[in-house]
Design a protein around this motif. Structure first.
Motif, mmCIF file in Angstrom:
data_model
loop_
_atom_site.group_PDB
_atom_site.id
_atom_site.type_symbol
_atom_site.label_atom_id
_atom_site.label_comp_id
_atom_site.label_asym_id
_atom_site.label_seq_id
_atom_site.Cartn_x
_atom_site.Cartn_y
_atom_site.Cartn_z
ATOM 1 N N VAL A 195 0.964 -1.228 -0.065
ATOM 2 C CA VAL A 195 0.081 -0.099 0.005
ATOM 3 C C VAL A 195 0.842 1.117 0.158
ATOM 4 O O VAL A 195 0.669 2.184 -0.810
ATOM 5 C CB VAL A 195 -0.982 -0.010 1.348
ATOM 6 N N LEU A 213 3.713 1.678 -1.157
ATOM 7 C CA LEU A 213 4.591 1.881 -2.254
ATOM 8 C C LEU A 213 3.716 2.427 -3.509
ATOM 9 O O LEU A 213 3.979 2.925 -4.437
ATOM 10 C CB LEU A 213 5.146 0.459 -2.804
ATOM 11 N N CYS A 214 2.295 2.539 -3.251
ATOM 12 C CA CYS A 214 1.227 2.823 -4.229
ATOM 13 C C CYS A 214 0.789 4.224 -4.055
ATOM 14 O O CYS A 214 0.052 4.729 -4.467
ATOM 15 C CB CYS A 214 0.154 1.893 -4.141
ATOM 16 N N LEU A 215 1.105 4.615 -2.782
ATOM 17 C CA LEU A 215 0.940 5.983 -2.418
ATOM 18 C C LEU A 215 1.934 7.099 -2.599
ATOM 19 O O LEU A 215 3.252 6.977 -2.195
ATOM 20 C CB LEU A 215 0.624 6.188 -0.960
ATOM 21 N N PRO A 216 1.858 8.271 -3.502
ATOM 22 C CA PRO A 216 2.665 9.166 -4.010
ATOM 23 C C PRO A 216 2.993 9.872 -2.410
ATOM 24 O O PRO A 216 2.351 10.029 -1.804
ATOM 25 C CB PRO A 216 1.862 10.068 -4.925
ATOM 26 N N ALA A 217 4.231 10.439 -2.384
ATOM 27 C CA ALA A 217 4.651 11.009 -1.322
ATOM 28 C C ALA A 217 3.615 12.404 -1.035
ATOM 29 O O ALA A 217 3.487 12.806 0.241
ATOM 30 C CB ALA A 217 6.014 11.447 -1.546
ATOM 31 N N ALA A 218 3.232 12.809 -2.197
ATOM 32 C CA ALA A 218 2.475 14.137 -1.765
ATOM 33 C C ALA A 218 1.240 13.645 -1.259
ATOM 34 O O ALA A 218 0.623 14.376 -0.491
ATOM 35 C CB ALA A 218 2.040 14.666 -3.375
ATOM 36 N N VAL A 219 0.535 12.548 -1.647
ATOM 37 C CA VAL A 219 -0.613 11.994 -0.908
ATOM 38 C C VAL A 219 -0.438 11.744 0.682
ATOM 39 O O VAL A 219 -1.176 12.341 1.409
ATOM 40 C CB VAL A 219 -1.295 10.763 -1.685
ATOM 41 N N LEU A 267 -0.367 15.027 2.340
ATOM 42 C CA LEU A 267 -1.582 15.538 2.599
ATOM 43 C C LEU A 267 -2.400 14.990 3.487
ATOM 44 O O LEU A 267 -3.112 15.425 4.696
ATOM 45 C CB LEU A 267 -2.695 15.199 1.350
ATOM 46 N N LEU A 268 -2.246 13.252 3.715
ATOM 47 C CA LEU A 268 -2.953 12.649 4.846
ATOM 48 C C LEU A 268 -2.191 13.003 6.143
ATOM 49 O O LEU A 268 -2.856 13.145 7.121
ATOM 50 C CB LEU A 268 -2.688 11.032 4.582
ATOM 51 N N LEU A 300 2.849 7.433 -10.533
ATOM 52 C CA LEU A 300 3.148 7.911 -9.060
ATOM 53 C C LEU A 300 3.585 9.548 -9.282
ATOM 54 O O LEU A 300 3.378 10.497 -8.656
ATOM 55 C CB LEU A 300 3.848 7.297 -8.305
ATOM 56 N N ASN A 350 2.392 13.337 -7.896
ATOM 57 C CA ASN A 350 3.027 14.188 -7.190
ATOM 58 C C ASN A 350 3.037 15.377 -7.848
ATOM 59 O O ASN A 350 2.769 16.410 -6.998
ATOM 60 C CB ASN A 350 4.515 13.497 -6.862
ATOM 61 N N ILE A 379 -0.418 17.185 -7.870
ATOM 62 C CA ILE A 379 -0.583 17.765 -6.218
ATOM 63 C C ILE A 379 -0.092 18.832 -5.976
ATOM 64 O O ILE A 379 -0.631 19.726 -5.452
ATOM 65 C CB ILE A 379 -0.393 16.548 -5.185
ATOM 66 N N LEU A 401 -8.031 16.201 -2.337
ATOM 67 C CA LEU A 401 -7.849 15.634 -0.721
ATOM 68 C C LEU A 401 -7.455 16.933 0.097
ATOM 69 O O LEU A 401 -7.648 16.681 1.449
ATOM 70 C CB LEU A 401 -6.752 14.555 -0.660
ATOM 71 N N PHE A 415 -6.857 4.842 -7.447
ATOM 72 C CA PHE A 415 -5.351 4.962 -7.680
ATOM 73 C C PHE A 415 -4.397 3.940 -6.951
ATOM 74 O O PHE A 415 -3.571 3.190 -7.578
ATOM 75 C CB PHE A 415 -4.833 6.323 -7.115
ATOM 76 N N ILE A 416 -4.744 3.648 -5.697
ATOM 77 C CA ILE A 416 -3.996 2.464 -5.100
ATOM 78 C C ILE A 416 -4.212 1.325 -5.692
ATOM 79 O O ILE A 416 -3.300 0.481 -5.942
ATOM 80 C CB ILE A 416 -4.345 2.469 -3.393
ATOM 81 N N VAL A 445 -2.317 0.987 -9.335
ATOM 82 C CA VAL A 445 -0.697 1.035 -9.111
ATOM 83 C C VAL A 445 -0.602 -0.430 -8.572
ATOM 84 O O VAL A 445 0.495 -0.953 -9.283
ATOM 85 C CB VAL A 445 -0.397 2.087 -8.261
ATOM 86 N N SER A 446 -1.419 -0.969 -7.423
ATOM 87 C CA SER A 446 -0.837 -2.087 -7.178
ATOM 88 C C SER A 446 -1.251 -3.055 -7.905
ATOM 89 O O SER A 446 -0.116 -4.198 -7.995
ATOM 90 C CB SER A 446 -1.615 -2.342 -5.853
ATOM 91 N N HIS A 498 1.703 -3.303 -9.981
ATOM 92 C CA HIS A 498 2.914 -4.035 -9.281
ATOM 93 C C HIS A 498 2.778 -5.567 -9.332
ATOM 94 O O HIS A 498 3.870 -6.247 -9.450
ATOM 95 C CB HIS A 498 2.984 -3.475 -7.811
#
Lengths: 323, 268
Positions: free
Chosen positions: A175, A177-183, A186-187, B205, B209, B212, B231, B250-251, B254-255, B258
């Motif tokens: 999970v 690895l699927c999240l961009p650093a920007a998200v 935000l979280l 990804l 970035n 955003i 968000l 999105f998740i 991307v997964s 992968h």
């Protein structure tokens, strides 16, 4: 094949002798490698310097190729007369000669002058001096957190061979690895969590995945299996037989994670309002401040190269001392 | 894990089909504003509600997914082709050519690509249209991402160039181009395919970035970056969990990449 692989990993011979285990054939270059490594430091420093200079030139070239180079937002100001717009364009035209610009830039750099930020109206050196410590603090904390969590979880999974822990760890890492650093940033803002920990979450999955695979591969080597068969405890097998095999590659990963952390610092600092060089780069990008962006790119290139070279030197020294 | 791979492929195909049919499925255009209904809750007319500007979120998700899912593979293809050209030539030629090209590749790898990317992205013309901005964003990703893949392809090309069948082909009188096209390229296909699959989620990804940070695709054209940017206003939305749908999609996408990728990597 195995001896070749072990030579690359720099497996400690003395430990095998002490444990009375089958000693694989290893071609070692001995302590001379450590001396060679030290004597190679000036060469390495020169290489880094040349890379940064050429890298800066490449960056400046790319900027000039960009289709909007030389266009200023001020030109859109309806109050400006055609003469003023022409004057603005002529100011930018002085920078179109790439070679002349870069020679001038290097000359100023030698005198400790990185130029002025067009948007913030301050010397770039001053801005960097103020903000770099903040980023370094975040990167250091993030790396410490990411490495501790990732490496310890990998060790726990490889040594315990607990499938449930492996599954939970893999899902969590999948999970992340699927999240961009920007998200993630935000979280963090939404959860009002301490933003500096974010870089730890960015590097954690990479460290975990690589360490787990590396440790699993090392733990399947014949000498480790023999050690287990002879009844050695988990901790002893890990410290004396698995970690020394994996250490050089883990050290190489350290350099890579520094680069990852610096890259992730841009969205983190921009979105979590941390006054570091990531935020500075973001503001410079929004304000089309080329001088500031090129300087920041060179500084981060330098930091990345130094980190990679340092981890490489430490890895080589480690191999030499083990031999 | 064959079932996981199959599920991932089926899911990706379903998402691709849905976004390609966005013109048919979407209830409104991605830019159409229902001015009387900003921030509306899900309803029969707006399946995922509307955003701050009253635009149908479901439509924007479909069109945004289409932008990202079509252009990220295109950028990955560009990267793979560049890497194949640079790495293939270097590995096949060997000697000083390889050393020279790999030194250049190392130099490129040492540059902080996100810094470089935002620098070049920031310098786009001021009057650029959304379509051009999206094309330039992904073209930049494609042009800057080749170096890592080129190193891997170079190593592979070197191994193939030194193999016995290439020696036999040389002995049979095959010339340089024929050797390259008929013998080297077909043997590099698996590694090229793996590099392609690795690049797709990386570019998705990266675009997210950039989006955003406000440096991605220009409004009103949606992309995952601009959708996830919503968000930022999620603090008001503890009672609006449907705002999280783009993030969940999105998740999942991307997964899925992968999961497919892992299997491909194993087969290389």
């Amino acid at each position: 094949m195995i001896s070749l692989a072990l030579t690359q990993f720099g497996v400690p011979l003395g430990k095998w002798c002490a444990e009375g285990l089958a000693r694989p054939k290893i071609i070692s270059r001995g302590p001379a490698e450590g001396i060679e490594t030290l004597s190679a430091l000036p060469k390495l420093a020169a290489k880094i310097l040349i890379t940064v200079v050429i890298g800066g030139f490449l960056g400046a070239t790319l900027v000039r190729i960009a289709p909007g180079f030389g266009v200023d937002e001020e030109e859109l100001d309806a109050r400006l007369s055609s003469q003023s717009i022409q004057a603005l364009r002529e100011t930018g035209a002085n920078e179109t000669n790439l070679l002349a610009f870069y020679v001038q830039y290097l000359n100023r750099l030698l005198h400790g002058d990185l130029g002025n930020s067009r948007t913030l109206h301050r010397p770039v050196l001053q801005l960097v001096a103020e903000r770099l410590p903040e980023t370094l603090k975040s990167v250091a904390l993030g790396l410490a957190l990411g490495w501790s969590a990732g490496f310890l979880l990998a060790v726990a999974i490889v040594m315990s061979r607990a499938w449930l822990l492996d599954l939970v760890g893999s899902l969590l890492v999948g999970v992340l690895l699927c999240l961009p650093a920007a998200v993630l940033a935000l979280l963090f803002v939404l959860a009002q969590a301490p933003a500096r920990l974010l870089l730890g979450l960015v590097v954690f999955p990479k460290i975990f995945r690589y360490s787990r695979n590396l440790l699993a591969r090392s733990s399947a080597l014949p000498h480790v299996l023999t050690a287990r068969a002879k009844g050695l405890g988990n901790m002893r097998v890990l410290v004396w037989h698995i970690l020394p095999t994996a250490a050089p590659q883990l050290l190489a990963l350290l350099g890579v994670t520094v680069s990852v952390a610096f890259t992730a610092a841009i969205p983190m600092e921009a979105l979590c309002d941390i006054p570091g060089i990531g935020q500075l780069a973001w503001k410079a990008a929004l304000g089309r401040d080329v001088a500031l962006l090129v300087n920041l790119t060179m500084i981060v290139t330098l930091v990345t190269l130094v980190a990679n070279s340092a981890s490489d030197v430490v890895g080589r020294t480690f191999r030499a001392s083990e031999a | 894990m064959k079932w996981a791979r199959t599920t991932a492929i089926v899911f990706l195909l379903a998402v691709c089909a849905a976004c390609l049919l966005a013109n048919v499925i979407a209830p409104a255009s991605y830019a159409h504003q229902f001015r009387e209904e900003p921030n509306a809750s899900p309803s029969r007319q707006h399946l995922l509600g509307t955003d701050d500007l009253g635009r149908d979120r479901f439509s924007r998700v479909l069109y945004g997914t289409r932008v990202s899912l079509l252009l990220a593979p295109a950028a990955a293809l560009l990267t793979s082709l560049l890497a194949a050209f640079v790495g293939g030539i270097a590995g096949f030629a060997g000697g000083w050519v390889e050393r020279f090209v790999m030194a250049g590749t190392d130099l490129f790898l040492s540059l902080p690509w996100l810094f470089l990317l935002i620098t070049v992205r920031a310098l786009l013309p001021l009057n650029v249209s959304p379509i051009v901005s999206v094309l330039i964003t992904f073209a930049m990703l494609g042009c800057l991402g080749w170096a890592g893949a080129a190193r891997i392809i170079c190593a592979d090309a070197r191994a193939v160039a030194q193999s016995d069948f290439i020696l036999l082909a040389r002995a049979s009188g095959s010339n340089g181009f024929r050797l390259l096209w008929r013998h080297l390229v077909p043997n590099l296909k698996p590694v090229l395919f793996a590099q392609f699959w690795i690049s797709v989620p990386v570019f998705i990804l990266t675009e997210a970035n950039l989006g955003i940070l406000g440096l991605g695709v220009a409004e009103p054209l949606p992309s995952w970056g601009s959708l996830l940017r919503e968000l930022e206003s999620f603090s008001t939305a503890s009672a609006q969990p449907w705002q999280l749908v783009p993030l969940i999609l999105f998740i999942l996408v991307v997964s899925s990449f992968h999961l497919v990728l892992t299997k491909e990597e194993l087969t290389v």
